[in-house]
Design a protein around this motif. Sequence first.
Motif, PDB file in Angstrom:
ATOM      1  N   CYS A  51      -4.969  70.858 -71.218  1.00  0.00           N
ATOM      2  CA  CYS A  51      -4.351  72.168 -71.480  1.00  0.00           C
ATOM      3  C   CYS A  51      -3.785  72.808 -70.217  1.00  0.00           C
ATOM      4  N   CYS A  52      -3.631  72.018 -69.129  1.00  0.00           N
ATOM      5  CA  CYS A  52      -3.170  72.636 -67.892  1.00  0.00           C
ATOM      6  C   CYS A  52      -2.473  71.645 -66.981  1.00  0.00           C
ATOM      7  N   GLY A  53      -1.938  72.161 -65.890  1.00  0.00           N
ATOM      8  CA  GLY A  53      -1.294  71.344 -64.877  1.00  0.00           C
ATOM      9  C   GLY A  53      -0.861  72.214 -63.711  1.00  0.00           C
ATOM     10  N   VAL A  54      -0.676  71.602 -62.550  1.00  0.00           N
ATOM     11  CA  VAL A  54      -0.224  72.332 -61.368  1.00  0.00           C
ATOM     12  C   VAL A  54       1.285  72.148 -61.235  1.00  0.00           C
ATOM     13  N   VAL A  55       2.015  73.259 -61.236  1.00  0.00           N
ATOM     14  CA  VAL A  55       3.475  73.250 -61.140  1.00  0.00           C
ATOM     15  C   VAL A  55       3.892  74.209 -60.032  1.00  0.00           C
ATOM     16  N   ASN A  56       4.543  73.692 -59.013  1.00  0.00           N
ATOM     17  CA  ASN A  56       5.030  74.531 -57.904  1.00  0.00           C
ATOM     18  C   ASN A  56       3.944  75.459 -57.355  1.00  0.00           C
ATOM     19  N   ASN A  57       2.775  74.874 -57.080  1.00  0.00           N
ATOM     20  CA  ASN A  57       1.645  75.640 -56.540  1.00  0.00           C
ATOM     21  C   ASN A  57       1.176  76.753 -57.472  1.00  0.00           C
ATOM     22  N   LYS A  58       1.354  76.524 -58.752  1.00  0.00           N
ATOM     23  CA  LYS A  58       0.837  77.444 -59.763  1.00  0.00           C
ATOM     24  C   LYS A  58       0.014  76.638 -60.751  1.00  0.00           C
ATOM     25  N   LEU A  59      -1.172  77.132 -61.074  1.00  0.00           N
ATOM     26  CA  LEU A  59      -2.037  76.470 -62.041  1.00  0.00           C
ATOM     27  C   LEU A  59      -1.720  77.035 -63.422  1.00  0.00           C
ATOM     28  N   CYS A  60      -1.044  76.229 -64.230  1.00  0.00           N
ATOM     29  CA  CYS A  60      -0.526  76.696 -65.517  1.00  0.00           C
ATOM     30  C   CYS A  60      -1.426  76.256 -66.668  1.00  0.00           C
ATOM     31  N   PHE A  61      -1.698  77.182 -67.569  1.00  0.00           N
ATOM     32  CA  PHE A  61      -2.488  76.904 -68.771  1.00  0.00           C
ATOM     33  C   PHE A  61      -1.661  77.196 -70.006  1.00  0.00           C
ATOM     34  N   THR A  62      -1.891  76.428 -71.059  1.00  0.00           N
ATOM     35  CA  THR A  62      -1.115  76.599 -72.287  1.00  0.00           C
ATOM     36  C   THR A  62      -1.480  77.870 -73.045  1.00  0.00           C
ATOM     37  N   GLY A  63      -2.603  78.493 -72.717  1.00  0.00           N
ATOM     38  CA  GLY A  63      -3.032  79.721 -73.398  1.00  0.00           C
ATOM     39  C   GLY A  63      -3.852  80.601 -72.482  1.00  0.00           C
ATOM     40  N   LYS A  64      -4.599  81.487 -73.088  1.00  0.00           N
ATOM     41  CA  LYS A  64      -5.381  82.470 -72.330  1.00  0.00           C
ATOM     42  C   LYS A  64      -6.728  81.900 -71.893  1.00  0.00           C
ATOM     43  N   LEU A  65      -7.053  82.085 -70.622  1.00  0.00           N
ATOM     44  CA  LEU A  65      -8.345  81.654 -70.106  1.00  0.00           C
ATOM     45  C   LEU A  65      -9.503  82.411 -70.739  1.00  0.00           C
ATOM     46  N   SER A  66      -9.225  83.585 -71.279  1.00  0.00           N
ATOM     47  CA  SER A  66     -10.272  84.389 -71.916  1.00  0.00           C
ATOM     48  C   SER A  66     -10.856  83.704 -73.147  1.00  0.00           C
ATOM     49  N   ASN A  67     -10.199  82.634 -73.625  1.00  0.00           N
ATOM     50  CA  ASN A  67     -10.754  81.870 -74.741  1.00  0.00           C
ATOM     51  C   ASN A  67     -11.970  81.056 -74.316  1.00  0.00           C
ATOM     52  N   LEU A  68     -12.081  80.757 -73.047  1.00  0.00           N
ATOM     53  CA  LEU A  68     -13.222  80.008 -72.529  1.00  0.00           C
ATOM     54  C   LEU A  68     -14.440  80.910 -72.387  1.00  0.00           C
ATOM     55  N   LEU A  69     -15.590  80.299 -72.107  1.00  0.00           N
ATOM     56  CA  LEU A  69     -16.767  81.086 -71.774  1.00  0.00           C
ATOM     57  C   LEU A  69     -16.458  81.955 -70.559  1.00  0.00           C
TER      58      LEU A  69
END
Length: 254
Positions: free
Chosen positions: A201-219
């Motif tokens: 659900c993620c990847g590093v692009v141009n020194n940015k850590l990108c997620f497909t959605g909101k991190l608040s969904n995690l614990l």
Amino acid sequence: MIWVDDRVPLEVKQNLQKLDEVYSFSSNGITYDAIAGHPDVFMCVLGERKLVLAPNIPLEVKKIMEKEAQKRGQLFFEYGYLPVGKFYPETALYNACSLASSSMQAERVVVGNWKCLDRKIVERIESERMRGGRLSLVQVSQGYTRCNLIELSSENSEETVFITSDRGIEKTLNSLSFTVVYVDPTAVVLPGFSHGFIGGCCGVVNNKLCFTGKLSNLLVEDSYKIRKMADYCRLEIIELSQGPLIDGGGILQI
């Protein structure tokens, strides 16, 4: 050049487009539907944005890669020996995690399970070492390594840290003195399965850590650990949509 699953929300693609040119990945009839659009099933990034591609990667993807190679003036990919199949381990042949962006690392590593990996990947690692390069394979038992692992090296940081959703990978990397944190992947969505994995659900692009959605969904504690590690590596976090974290086989910048 960024590759993402064609089925990720349009909002994800539109926000990624602000960072680099986006290409949607899909395949038909090659492997099972849940991972048919996952770039990390068909592509393995090996340092300095060099690729090993599955020989049965869709023809339209081959054409895009060949056109990109002409534009760059260099061939930045080669094909593996074995085709991606419908069942494990033929679905994990190219699913390794490389410290592709960690140019400041004295020792570069590829994390994967050699029992699953296509021989071309292992040959590339051995060949670089024979030429005096410092690229090695960190052996783990998890075949779907890239699905479960993301490295947070950046041009601004001298250290690489890892985030994983696999306890075995965590144990191995800890034993080698890497900085690694574990997060529970239960909230990551992968249609057809109870859940997906953090690397998907993620990847590093141009020194940015990108997620497909909101991190608040995690614990809460896991979201905090990710933000802390990103800050440590001086990586800006980008939440590409307001929805759930969707496992789309990673966000691969090449």
